[in-house]
Design an enzyme around this catalytic site. Structure first.
Site, PDB file in Angstrom:
ATOM      1  N   ASP A  84       1.647   6.697   5.297  1.00  0.00           N
ATOM      2  CA  ASP A  84       0.664   5.684   4.904  1.00  0.00           C
ATOM      3  C   ASP A  84       1.097   4.896   3.666  1.00  0.00           C
ATOM      4  OD1 ASP A  84      -1.647   4.348   5.586  1.00  0.00           O
ATOM      5  OD2 ASP A  84      -2.984   5.673   4.457  1.00  0.00           O
ATOM      6  N   ASP A 117      -2.819  10.255   3.422  1.00  0.00           N
ATOM      7  CA  ASP A 117      -4.200   9.816   3.645  1.00  0.00           C
ATOM      8  C   ASP A 117      -4.944  10.865   4.473  1.00  0.00           C
ATOM      9  OD1 ASP A 117      -6.566   8.479   4.038  1.00  0.00           O
ATOM     10  OD2 ASP A 117      -5.723   6.919   5.337  1.00  0.00           O
ATOM     11  N   LYS A 126       0.859  -1.192   0.000  1.00  0.00           N
ATOM     12  CA  LYS A 126       0.000   0.000   0.000  1.00  0.00           C
ATOM     13  C   LYS A 126       0.893   1.239   0.000  1.00  0.00           C
ATOM     14  CE  LYS A 126      -3.129   2.665   3.057  1.00  0.00           C
ATOM     15  NZ  LYS A 126      -3.958   2.671   4.283  1.00  0.00           N
ATOM     16  N   ASP A 165     -12.220   6.749   3.970  1.00  0.00           N
ATOM     17  CA  ASP A 165     -10.974   6.588   4.728  1.00  0.00           C
ATOM     18  C   ASP A 165     -10.520   5.120   4.775  1.00  0.00           C
ATOM     19  OD1 ASP A 165      -8.794   7.364   6.173  1.00  0.00           O
ATOM     20  OD2 ASP A 165      -9.878   7.675   8.065  1.00  0.00           O
ATOM     21  N   ARG A 179      -7.459  -0.684   1.351  1.00  0.00           N
ATOM     22  CA  ARG A 179      -7.952  -1.962   0.832  1.00  0.00           C
ATOM     23  C   ARG A 179      -8.420  -1.827  -0.621  1.00  0.00           C
ATOM     24  NH1 ARG A 179     -12.208  -2.204   5.691  1.00  0.00           N
ATOM     25  NH2 ARG A 179     -10.482  -1.009   6.581  1.00  0.00           N
ATOM     26  N   GLU A 220      -9.378   3.369   2.438  1.00  0.00           N
ATOM     27  CA  GLU A 220      -8.916   3.448   1.046  1.00  0.00           C
ATOM     28  C   GLU A 220      -7.818   2.446   0.722  1.00  0.00           C
ATOM     29  OE1 GLU A 220      -7.647   5.146   3.426  1.00  0.00           O
ATOM     30  OE2 GLU A 220      -5.510   4.994   3.001  1.00  0.00           O
ATOM     31  N   LYS A 232     -10.267  12.705   8.107  1.00  0.00           N
ATOM     32  CA  LYS A 232      -9.690  12.370   9.403  1.00  0.00           C
ATOM     33  C   LYS A 232      -9.666  13.600  10.305  1.00  0.00           C
ATOM     34  CE  LYS A 232      -6.477   8.725   8.001  1.00  0.00           C
ATOM     35  NZ  LYS A 232      -7.098   7.658   8.795  1.00  0.00           N
TER      36      LYS A 232
END
Ligand code: BES
Ligand code: MN
Ligand code: ZN
Length: 501
Positions: A288, A270, A265, A347, A351, A349, A277
């Protein structure tokens, strides 16, 4: 990033200057090769200081008269149980910390119960390099002493190892240095701020790794659109900085043998998207992309040490930002696999990015196994803190191998379950699946179940490294926010099980 010491290997002759590092076993016992004057000094100091040679304990002494050295540093080595890979890094890190600022140091690689193995000396050296790491790229004044022209080095500038077999130690160090360089690369990528490291800049840095013999391929948005990667592209659409996928390939194994594959990833930042967030600590979301950094660092390490394996690294590089075109909660996207996904929380995201990267990886490369790494859920930090990564797998053998590699490298993993009862929690209302579970329950598991929807019948493991890639406690061989977690773990897995002799 910061200056690292030069490392050299010599036969066992007593140096004429600087700091001599000697190892002490139980009861402060030294190797017979340590000169008598020094052994005497250590024996007396050990009594006065109650130094018993406990593992990683140190005793810092002025050199005795008649010896042309400045200091002697005694370091405790455990002799009753064998050290694992990580323990040697800790020895190196401890030495580096205790000899900070010294000009020259010599490490006497002999102990009461025999000479150190070449690989152990090499790992001590690697531990020193890792300890020396600081991310000071954006500090106008490097080092601690403000106002100086030359900053103080973090560790000794020249490190010599006195070893029994110089050629063997040099060869072992080439391997350990390759691994350490991979860890340092991963740390640098995670520490780098997102304004500097967008998806395109990141892809450029990866492309530059071809210098190490890696074949690198970059997919741009047009290519991903062509491939129908709707899940990944949906995440990217709220940022003016377009997504990329980077594919790294190292062909060190037999021609035509199926590769091992690592998928990461790489969310360069993010924000959470429209499900934004909270502001507190949002800066940490520059990290991230820690999963991708581990994959990139690993691939660099495998190439630099010429590992006898065919390996693929695939990283999905996107920014999860929020503008007028950003995807909305409730949007339905179609992944490359054809699975439709309700995006109930923008959020969740990571996956979505991995869904397409995993599917692409297994179909194009037909690997022996796939391991993905991702800073995927805050819930894994609730479960395991910053000490172990969450492990999810459809294959017991792969899971056990990862667990064993975690134990020796200190990059530990703890297995959590998968199962139909959890899979049910991501059933979609308007589409095949939704990208969050029901409520906060089992958040890391439902994320893993989501990923499994994009994995067919091949051994697969998912490592949730949200707690370990960054913000883990400093230790003997890492003082940085970014740990480089995953590079050593996966390097060990490959070395122990997937390399041809
Ligand atoms: N990148 C975060 C997970 C994360 C949290 C990494 C803290 C490192 C430190 C991920 O994209 C995320 O936001 N996950 C959500 C999922 C939720 C919306 C189902 C989370 O964990 O809150
Ligand atoms: Mn998120
Ligand atoms: Zn994320």
């Amino acid at each position: 990033m910061s200056a690292s010491p030069s490392v050299e290997f010599f036969p066992m002759d007593l140096p004429e200057k600087g700091v001599l590092v000697v190892f002490a076993g139980e009861g402060a016992a030294l190797a017979g090769s340590v000169p008598a004057a020094i052994a005497d000094r250590v024996a007396r100091a050990a009594t006065t200081n109650a130094f018993k040679g406990k593992s990683l304990a140190t005793l810092d002494l002025l050199a005795p008269g008649g010896v042309e050295l400045d200091r002697v540093l005694v370091v405790g080595l455990k002799s009753d149980t064998a050290y694992g890979e990580e323990d040697w890094l800790k020895v190196g890190g401890t030495i580096a910390a205790k000899t900070k600022g010294a000009e020259a140091i010599t490490i006497w690689c002999d102990a009461a119960d025999g000479a150190l193995a070449a690989v152990d000396a090499a790992r001590i050296a690697a531990g020193m390099l890792l300890r020396a790491y600081t991310f000071d790229l954006y500090k106008s004044k490097k080092g601690k002493k403000a106002g100086d022209d030359e900053p103080e080095p973090d560790v000794a500038s020249a490190v010599s190892f006195a070893v029994a077999d110089v050629a063997a130690a040099k060869a072992a160090f080439e391997t350990e240095k390759a691994i350490a360089d991979g860890v340092v690369l991963a740390r640098d990528l995670v520490n780098e701020p997102a304004n500097v490291l967008g998806p395109i800049e990141y892809a450029d840095r990866i492309a530059a790794l071809s210098e190490h013999g890696l074949a690198v391929e970059i997919l741009d948005e047009a290519a991903m659109t062509e491939l129908k990667m709707g899940a990944l592209l949906g995440v990217a659409q709220g940022s003016p900085r377009p997504a990329r996928i980077a594919i790294l390939r190292w062909d060190g194994g037999p021609d035509g043998e199926a590769p091992v594959a690592f998928v990461g990833k790489g969310v360069v930042f993010d924000t959470g998207g429209i499900s934004i967030k909270p502001a507190g600590s949002m800066d940490e979301m520059k990290g991230d992309m820690g999963g991708s950094a581990a994959v990139v660092g690993l691939m660099r390490a495998l190439a630099a040490r010429k590992a006898k394996v065919n390996a693929i690294g695939i990283v999905g590089l996107v920014e999860n930002s929020v503008d007028g075109l950003a995807q909305r909660p409730g949007d339905i996207v179609t992944a490359m696999s054809g699975t439709t996904i309700e995006v109930l929380n923008t959020d969740a995201e990571g996956r979505l990015v991995l869904a397409d990267a995993l599917w692409y990886c297994q179909n194009r490369f037909k690997p022996k196994f796939m391991i993905d790494l991702a800073t995927l859920t805050g819930a894994i930090i609730v479960a395991l803190g910053n000490h172990q990564a969450g492990l999810f797998s459809n294959n017991d053998e792969l899971a056990e191998r990862l667990h064993a590699a975690g134990k020796t490298t200190g990059e530990k993993v703890w297995r959590l379950p998968l199962g139909p009862e959890y899979d049910k929690m991501i059933e979609g209302k308007f589409a095949d699946i939704k990208n969050i579970g029901s409520g906060r329950a089992a958040g890391s598991i439902t994320a893993a179940q989501f990923l499994q929807r994009f994995v067919n019948d091949l051994p697969w493991a998912h490592l949730d490294i949200a707690g370990t890639a960054m913000g883990s406690p400093a230790n003997e061989y890492n003082q940085s926010w970014a740990s480089g977690y995953g590079v050593r773990l996966l390097n060990r897995l490959v070395a122990d099980h997937y390399e041809t002799a």
